[in-house]
Design a protein around this motif. Structure first.
Motif, short mmCIF file in Angstrom:
data_model
loop_
_atom_site.label_atom_id
_atom_site.label_comp_id
_atom_site.label_asym_id
_atom_site.label_seq_id
_atom_site.Cartn_x
_atom_site.Cartn_y
_atom_site.Cartn_z
N SER A 136 0.84 -1.21 0.00
CA SER A 136 0.00 0.00 0.00
C SER A 136 0.87 1.25 0.00
O SER A 136 0.55 2.23 -0.68
CB SER A 136 -0.92 0.01 1.22
N ASP A 190 -6.50 -1.09 -3.93
CA ASP A 190 -5.69 -1.66 -2.87
C ASP A 190 -6.40 -2.88 -2.29
O ASP A 190 -7.61 -2.84 -2.05
CB ASP A 190 -5.47 -0.60 -1.78
N ASP A 191 -5.66 -3.96 -2.10
CA ASP A 191 -6.19 -5.19 -1.48
C ASP A 191 -7.35 -5.81 -2.23
O ASP A 191 -8.46 -5.92 -1.70
CB ASP A 191 -6.62 -4.89 -0.02
#
Ligand code: ADP
Ligand code: MG
Length: 289
Positions: A136, A190-191
């Motif tokens: 991140s 993200d993720d």
């Protein structure tokens, strides 16, 4: 009679040059507001004074004003782009310790940060690695550098964006919601692995990836390798099709390092003899991953 008139108008003419200057100044301010030139509006009076004092040719004065407006617009544009990007605060390339991720080349990341070679053609970046490895951070830092280089970026937790797109789908506005994201040269998801089963079932993520393919770039971070992506999409065909599109033009960075936080905590423990409890380490990881 006519003599009297002349005298009157002459006695009036004296103070009126000042009055006229004030009048002109007020008009300039109004006109600049109307023309939406706030940068010029702020600076023109000071520049005009300098110009009058130093006897600048008119073209020089005008050029100085125009340059100021250009610079001001650039600054405001960058501020807008930073606000809309919603980057997590404080994650920069300068504060990213490349030494702790030896498999990632700093030179390569710096080249990617200019954006020129990949954003223009809609290529992607995929960041893989276990929690805490800096995915991140690196994603946000790249986003920031790209904005500074004039690109438009949006950072989102994948589940948040999927949720927004699901709402759009329910309102029969998915296509336009995806089209609106076209304004961003880069979408940072993200993720991706945190997408839940029910989020996967609506396939909005598949449609987003298909829509951006070879046109607009994505940077995706994932804790899990492709083999585990089955639950992100409604079925295997969509999983394969999505992976296929993502990797077709992609830079893949593997960040297989131990959690940066854990290592920091261990370093502290070794270096200063101040042990970080396991409970603290676990708690930090959970709250940020
Ligand atoms: P991930 O997204 O891979 O789970 P993060 O990017 O959230 O990991 O990193 C966890 C924390 O450690 C963050 O506060 C991040 O700023 C820091 N961090 C991780 N890797 C590095 C690094 N190489 N240099 C500096 N800080 C790092
Ligand atoms: Mg992360």
């Amino acid at each position: 009679m006519s003599t009297t008139t002349t005298v009157v108008s002459e006695t009036r003419a004296k103070p009126s040059s000042e009055t006229r200057a004030k009048h002109d100044a007020a008009r300039v301010e109004l006109l600049l507001s109307e023309l939406r030139l706030p940068g010029v509006k702020l600076i023109w009076a000071k520049l005009a004074e300098q110009s009058d004092k130093e006897g600048w040719p008119a073209a020089r004065f005008l050029a100085a004003l125009a340059e100021h407006e250009m610079a001001d617009r650039g600054r405001r544009r960058m501020e807008r782009h930073l606000t809309e990007a919603r980057l997590p605060a404080g994650k920069t390339l300068a504060t990213f310790d490349f030494d702790s991720v030896p498999m990632v080349s700093k030179a390569q990341v710096m080249a990617l940060a200019s954006g020129d070679a990949w954003l223009g053609k809609g290529a992607n970046i995929l960041l893989f690695g276990p929690p805490g490895g800096g995915k991140s951070h690196l994603a946000a830092a790249l986003g920031l550098a790209l904005i500074e280089n004039g690109w438009r970026v949006m950072f989102a937790r994948t589940t948040d964006l999927v949720q927004r797109l699901q709402v759009a789908r329910r309102e029969l506005a998915l296509e336009s919601a995806i089209a609106k994201l076209d304004r961003y040269d880069l979408l940072i998801l993200d993720d991706i692995a945190y997408v839940t089963k029910d989020q996967a079932e609506t396939s909005v993520l598949f449609e987003l990836i298909a829509a951006r393919y070879e046109r607009r770039s994505m940077l995706i971070t994932a804790n899990q390798p492709f083999g585990e992506w089955g639950k992100i999409f409604p079925d295997q065909a969509m999983t394969l099709a999505s992976i296929d599109r993502l990797v077709h033009h992609a830079t893949i960075l593997e960040m297989n390092v131990e959690s940066y936080r854990r290592r920091e905590a261990l370093d502290r423990k070794r270096g200063r003899g101040r042990p970080a409890t396991h409970a603290t380490i676990k708690k930090t990881e959970k709250s940020e991953d």
